[in-house]
Design an enzyme around this catalytic site. Structure first.
Site, PDB file in Angstrom:
ATOM      1  N   CYS A   1       0.859  -1.176   0.000  1.00 37.10           N
ATOM      2  CA  CYS A   1       0.000   0.000   0.000  1.00 37.10           C
ATOM      3  C   CYS A   1       0.905   1.238   0.000  1.00 37.10           C
ATOM      4  CB  CYS A   1      -0.896  -0.002   1.234  1.00 37.10           C
ATOM      5  SG  CYS A   1      -1.868   1.523   1.403  1.00 37.10           S
TER       6      CYS A   1
ATOM      7  N   ASP B   1      -0.424  -5.741   0.279  1.00 37.72           N
ATOM      8  CA  ASP B   1      -1.688  -5.986  -0.413  1.00 37.72           C
ATOM      9  C   ASP B   1      -1.529  -7.285  -1.189  1.00 37.72           C
ATOM     10  OD1 ASP B   1      -3.166  -3.693   0.328  1.00 37.72           O
ATOM     11  OD2 ASP B   1      -2.122  -2.492  -1.168  1.00 37.72           O
TER      12      ASP B   1
END
Length: 152
Positions: A50, A57
């Site tokens: 992120c 992520d």
């Protein structure tokens, strides 16, 4: 694309690139030039970071393409995708960027990518991009990734 189309990674020990930009994607001649067919790569354990929090992520990527003169060598693609582990980018930028780089370098007849991102903050995000209309006569199966359902 390299001038010689000689793969740098195939049959060699290769380290994970420091970044997606530093990754070298190898391309080899299409073994069936002129034939209209589709190639699919699935990366169910793709990770990036992120750009705001730095937290990981996770996504299931599906890349489909109809080759032109070349095909992407799978080991180099694996290393390229692995280079995103320490790369910060929003889901949209990462997914579309992968598709656009493959399109620009490989120059397939057609390419699409589906990024099925796992939820963070309670919202899954799916990102889809394709290079243009599907070529007439190309069999394009569903990407086969179910929408996120949580635990139910």
């Amino acid at each position: 694309m390299s001038d010689t189309l000689k793969p740098l990674h195939l049959g060699q020990t290769s380290a994970l690139p420091a970044s997606p930009e530093a990754a070298v994607l190898d391309y080899v001649p299409n073994p069936r030039p002129g034939a209209l067919f589709m190639v699919r790569f699935a990366a169910p354990e793709f990770t990036s970071l992120c750009p705001v929090t730095g937290q990981p992520d996770f996504a299931h990527l599906v890349i489909d393409y109809a080759p032109g003169e070349t095909i992407v060598e799978s080991k180099s693609l694996k290393l390229f995708l692995g280079a995103f582990r320490n790369h910060a980018g929003f889901h949209e930028d990462v997914t579309v960027g992968i598709g656009q780089r493959l399109l620009a370098e490989m120059q397939p007849r057609w390419l699409r990518i589906g990024g099925y991102w796992y939820p963070r903050g309670g919202i899954p995000i799916d990102v889809f991009w394709q290079s243009g209309p599907v070529p007439e006569g190309l069999w394009v199966p569903d990407q086969g990734v179910a929408g996120y359902r949580g635990r139910g």
